[in-house]
Scaffold this motif. Structure first.
Motif, PDB file in Angstrom:
ATOM      1  N   ASN A 110       2.596   1.682  -3.436  1.00  0.00           N
ATOM      2  CA  ASN A 110       1.523   2.107  -4.192  1.00  0.00           C
ATOM      3  C   ASN A 110       1.326   3.689  -4.156  1.00  0.00           C
ATOM      4  O   ASN A 110       1.316   4.541  -5.190  1.00  0.00           O
ATOM      5  CB  ASN A 110       0.299   1.300  -4.120  1.00  0.00           C
ATOM      6  CG  ASN A 110      -1.014   1.887  -5.140  1.00  0.00           C
ATOM      7  OD1 ASN A 110      -1.865   2.241  -4.568  1.00  0.00           O
ATOM      8  ND2 ASN A 110      -0.556   1.559  -6.382  1.00  0.00           N
ATOM      9  N   TYR A 111       1.017   4.163  -3.138  1.00  0.00           N
ATOM     10  CA  TYR A 111       0.942   5.514  -2.539  1.00  0.00           C
ATOM     11  C   TYR A 111       1.976   6.352  -3.213  1.00  0.00           C
ATOM     12  O   TYR A 111       1.880   7.553  -3.563  1.00  0.00           O
ATOM     13  CB  TYR A 111       0.565   5.664  -1.443  1.00  0.00           C
ATOM     14  CG  TYR A 111      -0.812   5.594  -0.634  1.00  0.00           C
ATOM     15  CD1 TYR A 111      -1.779   6.431  -1.503  1.00  0.00           C
ATOM     16  CD2 TYR A 111      -1.222   4.841   0.295  1.00  0.00           C
ATOM     17  CE1 TYR A 111      -3.301   6.155  -1.015  1.00  0.00           C
ATOM     18  CE2 TYR A 111      -2.369   4.639   0.601  1.00  0.00           C
ATOM     19  CZ  TYR A 111      -3.466   5.364  -0.001  1.00  0.00           C
ATOM     20  OH  TYR A 111      -4.693   5.185   0.572  1.00  0.00           O
ATOM     21  N   ALA A 114      -0.425  15.369  -2.730  1.00  0.00           N
ATOM     22  CA  ALA A 114      -0.762  14.227  -2.482  1.00  0.00           C
ATOM     23  C   ALA A 114      -2.193  13.874  -2.603  1.00  0.00           C
ATOM     24  O   ALA A 114      -2.730  13.407  -1.380  1.00  0.00           O
ATOM     25  CB  ALA A 114      -0.049  13.408  -0.963  1.00  0.00           C
ATOM     26  N   HIS A 163      -4.073  11.912  -3.866  1.00  0.00           N
ATOM     27  CA  HIS A 163      -4.529  10.676  -3.880  1.00  0.00           C
ATOM     28  C   HIS A 163      -4.596   9.995  -2.358  1.00  0.00           C
ATOM     29  O   HIS A 163      -5.273   8.885  -2.081  1.00  0.00           O
ATOM     30  CB  HIS A 163      -3.598   9.758  -4.818  1.00  0.00           C
ATOM     31  CG  HIS A 163      -2.219   9.600  -4.232  1.00  0.00           C
ATOM     32  ND1 HIS A 163      -1.552  10.948  -4.197  1.00  0.00           N
ATOM     33  CD2 HIS A 163      -1.282   8.776  -4.067  1.00  0.00           C
ATOM     34  CE1 HIS A 163      -0.348  10.524  -4.047  1.00  0.00           C
ATOM     35  NE2 HIS A 163      -0.268   9.237  -3.744  1.00  0.00           N
ATOM     36  N   TYR A 164      -3.790  10.510  -1.787  1.00  0.00           N
ATOM     37  CA  TYR A 164      -3.621   9.956  -0.258  1.00  0.00           C
ATOM     38  C   TYR A 164      -4.571  10.740   0.482  1.00  0.00           C
ATOM     39  O   TYR A 164      -5.159  10.224   1.627  1.00  0.00           O
ATOM     40  CB  TYR A 164      -2.188  10.139   0.415  1.00  0.00           C
ATOM     41  CG  TYR A 164      -2.104   9.557   1.653  1.00  0.00           C
ATOM     42  CD1 TYR A 164      -1.955   8.526   1.775  1.00  0.00           C
ATOM     43  CD2 TYR A 164      -1.882  10.331   2.963  1.00  0.00           C
ATOM     44  CE1 TYR A 164      -1.638   7.576   2.900  1.00  0.00           C
ATOM     45  CE2 TYR A 164      -1.840   9.637   4.031  1.00  0.00           C
ATOM     46  CZ  TYR A 164      -1.609   8.269   4.249  1.00  0.00           C
ATOM     47  OH  TYR A 164      -1.473   7.656   5.525  1.00  0.00           O
ATOM     48  N   MET A 172       2.658  10.594   3.763  1.00  0.00           N
ATOM     49  CA  MET A 172       2.153   9.713   4.816  1.00  0.00           C
ATOM     50  C   MET A 172       2.537   9.950   6.305  1.00  0.00           C
ATOM     51  O   MET A 172       2.264   9.339   7.280  1.00  0.00           O
ATOM     52  CB  MET A 172       2.334   8.344   4.484  1.00  0.00           C
ATOM     53  CG  MET A 172       1.639   7.957   3.127  1.00  0.00           C
ATOM     54  SD  MET A 172       2.224   6.209   2.651  1.00  0.00           S
ATOM     55  CE  MET A 172       3.444   6.582   1.462  1.00  0.00           C
ATOM     56  N   GLU A 201       0.976  -1.401   0.112  1.00  0.00           N
ATOM     57  CA  GLU A 201       0.052  -0.054  -0.225  1.00  0.00           C
ATOM     58  C   GLU A 201       0.832   1.301  -0.053  1.00  0.00           C
ATOM     59  O   GLU A 201       0.843   2.236  -0.844  1.00  0.00           O
ATOM     60  CB  GLU A 201      -0.959   0.138   1.459  1.00  0.00           C
ATOM     61  CG  GLU A 201      -1.847   0.923   1.410  1.00  0.00           C
ATOM     62  CD  GLU A 201      -2.487   1.085   2.799  1.00  0.00           C
ATOM     63  OE1 GLU A 201      -3.834   1.521   2.658  1.00  0.00           O
ATOM     64  OE2 GLU A 201      -1.830   1.143   3.836  1.00  0.00           O
ATOM     65  N   ASP A 253      -1.341  -0.099  -9.635  1.00  0.00           N
ATOM     66  CA  ASP A 253      -2.384  -0.834  -9.087  1.00  0.00           C
ATOM     67  C   ASP A 253      -2.542  -2.113  -9.095  1.00  0.00           C
ATOM     68  O   ASP A 253      -3.249  -2.866  -8.481  1.00  0.00           O
ATOM     69  CB  ASP A 253      -3.745  -0.191  -9.603  1.00  0.00           C
ATOM     70  CG  ASP A 253      -4.053   1.416  -8.934  1.00  0.00           C
ATOM     71  OD1 ASP A 253      -2.925   1.807  -8.095  1.00  0.00           O
ATOM     72  OD2 ASP A 253      -4.951   2.113  -9.675  1.00  0.00           O
TER      73      ASP A 253
END
Length: 557
Positions: free
Chosen positions: A305-306, A523, A525-526, A460, A302, A312
């Motif tokens: 991927n981030y 970011a 997408h996060y 993150m 995960e 994906d």
């Protein structure tokens, strides 16, 4: 090193024989190598693999390596007498110091090796042992107390091999060398003259919680295998004694037989990236000797991927290919690869190098105030990453002068090491034609660009300041506090952090101030609010997204 070579040469064609020593330590690298070499052996019947260890679970390894032959080479160890405490010790540090003093007063000549868990504890013990023995005057022999841990300068490490001091006067009580060490002295080296070992039964071990993505070093009980290794250090040159500062019942019932493999208690993002680069796509069926928990593997996939290192479908992307070539955490390698986009790759290289070496700020007990004042001179209002950059720049401007380091309470060895790391990273950047660039120092975007590049790798690892005055890590909602070593004179609303430290409280260390709007720009997408836990940070982000949307509408209009 061998793993890195395998990336370019999957069948390790250069080698005819490979020896894996200290296999019982079960480090992350050796466990991955076990699986890899097992695959290589299927395709290269000419390759010989020798797995060596003093305290190995031989049957387990034999079973794993398809019933390989086992050779036992008896060592010539002198007998070691083991002593246990009658009752559990409340404070192992105090008990260790007390035992050193008793041995020095009552036992015949012979050097002492004490096992402790970390640098601070070791330096503290060395001071206290010296003080206690000096207070006894000339009724006991002189001592040379020597610390040993991995971040100690090489010249200091060499002191462990120096002889014990001579008696103060002819015929007087003998001198003694006392080495106070981490578990580095368990297997990595042999110190002649050690007759007495003091083993409190603890070491610092890495632990990882995949739910909240926190990896930390915690003081934990050692295994029986480690206890045997420690005791064996006393019988190298003559019969010895080992004083275990725990009960025999505790040894038999509480200690695990073997050290828990590192692969079962680590963040595996880096390992997964390496395996993907080595062409191993089916991680679930990769032949690990001890397979890690599925949740830990899922977390690693995960994260990658981030970061954009895996697509994906779990395949390595072009960005991931580049990231895998850096011997760094994936977040840091992402930050480096993307830094030219923010026109600050030179600065990000320096910060990455500084983050890859031990703490550069010295704070000796006898000069704490002066050390704190010196550190404050390098401090940057926006945070610790930029403070580290200031230190590196000042070091280079002062021609890497060790005297300048000494006067400014800077660890010269750490800076020299950072310089070497930086050169190595520059070579990798150059290989990928990544541009070396900097924003003009007088441009007000200079530090903004660096902070954005930091965030591009570490989005993150963000915490938000709640109205109650404490921080919550984003998404995982863990209550954390800024580490007292931070350089900022305020508590920013949003920070990125380099590491999460579990001590008496949950601290985030090496922190830098960032802006909320950067999160949704860099970011999105996060920071996708459709799968975001309900919290203050989410409400703030909602407002920022709405503001961005209004700006876009206005611009279109």
């Amino acid at each position: 090193m061998l793993l890195r070579e395998a990336m370019a040469d999957p069948l390790l064609e250069k080698y005819k024989v490979i020896v894996l020593d200290e296999a019982h330590e079960r480090t992350l690298a050796t466990d991955v190598l076990f699986g890899l070499l097992k695959e290589v052996l299927k395709n290269r019947p000419d390759l010989k693999l020798v797995v060596m260890s003093a305290t190995l679970e031989a049957e387990k390894f034999q079973g794993y390596f398809s019933s390989a032959p086992l050779m036992k080479v008896p060592g010539r160890l002198h007998p070691v007498e083991i002593f246990y405490t009658q009752e559990p010790e409340r404070d192992y540090l105090e008990a260790a110091i007390r035992t050193v003093v008793q041995i020095h007063m009552c036992e015949p000549a012979g050097d002492i090796l004490v096992f402790l868990t970390g640098e601070e504890e070791i330096e503290d013990a060395c001071r206290k042992i010296n003080k206690e023995i000096n207070n006894m005057g000339d009724q006991v022999g002189p001592v040379k107390v020597v610390p040993l841990y991995s971040t100690l300068p090489p010249a200091m490490q060499q002191k462990i091999f120096e002889p014990a001091p001579a008696p103060l006067k002819e015929g007087g009580p003998p001198g003694r060398k006392i080495v106070v060490s981490t578990n580095i002295a368990e297997t990595s080296l042999t110190i002649d003259g050690i007759v007495y070992v003091i083993d409190p039964g603890f070491s610092k071990q890495k632990v990882y919680n995949p739910r909240i993505r926190v990896e930390s070093l915690l003081v934990s009980p050692i295994s029986k295998a480690s206890a045997h290794q420690r005791a064996g250090r006393a019988g190298r040159t003559q019969p010895g004694k080992c004083f275990r500062l725990y009960t025999e019942k505790s040894f038999n019932e509480d200690l695990q037989p073997q050290t828990y493999p590192e692969i079962l208690r680590s963040n595996l993002a880096n390992t997964v990236l390496t395996l993907k680069k080595l062409g191993i796509d089916d991680l679930v069926h990769f032949d690990f000797m001890d397979p890690p928990a599925p949740e830990t593997l899922m977390r690693a996939l995960e994260v990658l991927n981030y970061l954009g290192a895996l697509d994906d479908d779990g395949n390595l992307t072009q960005l991931g290919e580049m990231m895998s070539e850096f011997p760094l955490d994936p977040q840091m390698s992402k930050m480096l690869v993307i830094s030219p986009k923010y026109n600050c790759s030179n600065e990000i290289l320096s910060i990455s190098a500084m983050l890859s070496v031990p703490n550069c700020f010295l704070r000796p007990r006898e000069a704490q105030k002066a050390a704190d004042e010196a550190k404050a001179r390098f401090g940057h209002i926006d945070g610790d990453h930029l403070t580290l950059l200031n230190v590196y720049h000042a070091y280079k401007q002062n021609n890497e002068d060790p005297q300048w380091c000494y006067e400014n309470f800077i660890n010269a060895r750490a800076l020299k090491s950072a310089d070497n790391v930086r050169q190595q990273l520059v070579r990798i950047m150059t290989r990928f034609n990544l541009k070396m660039c900097s924003t003009d120092f007088n441009n007000r975007e200079y530090y903004v660009n660096i902070r954005k590049a930091l965030l591009a790798g570490y989005f993150m690892q963000v915490a938000h300041l709640e109205r109650t005055g404490h921080y919550l890590t984003v998404k995982d909602n863990q209550v954390v506090h800024l580490h007292p070593s931070n350089c900022m004179d305020h508590k920013p609303e949003w920070v990125i952090y380099n590491e999460y430290v579990l001590t008496t409280r949950n601290f985030i260390r090496t922190v830098t101030d960032i802006r909320g709007e950067w999160l949704i720009d860099i970011a999105p997408h996060y920071y996708d609010l459709s799968n975001f836990p309900s919290c203050e940070a989410k409400r703030v982000l909602e407002r920022l997204y709405n503001k961005r949307e209004r700006e876009r509408t206005t611009n279109r209009g």
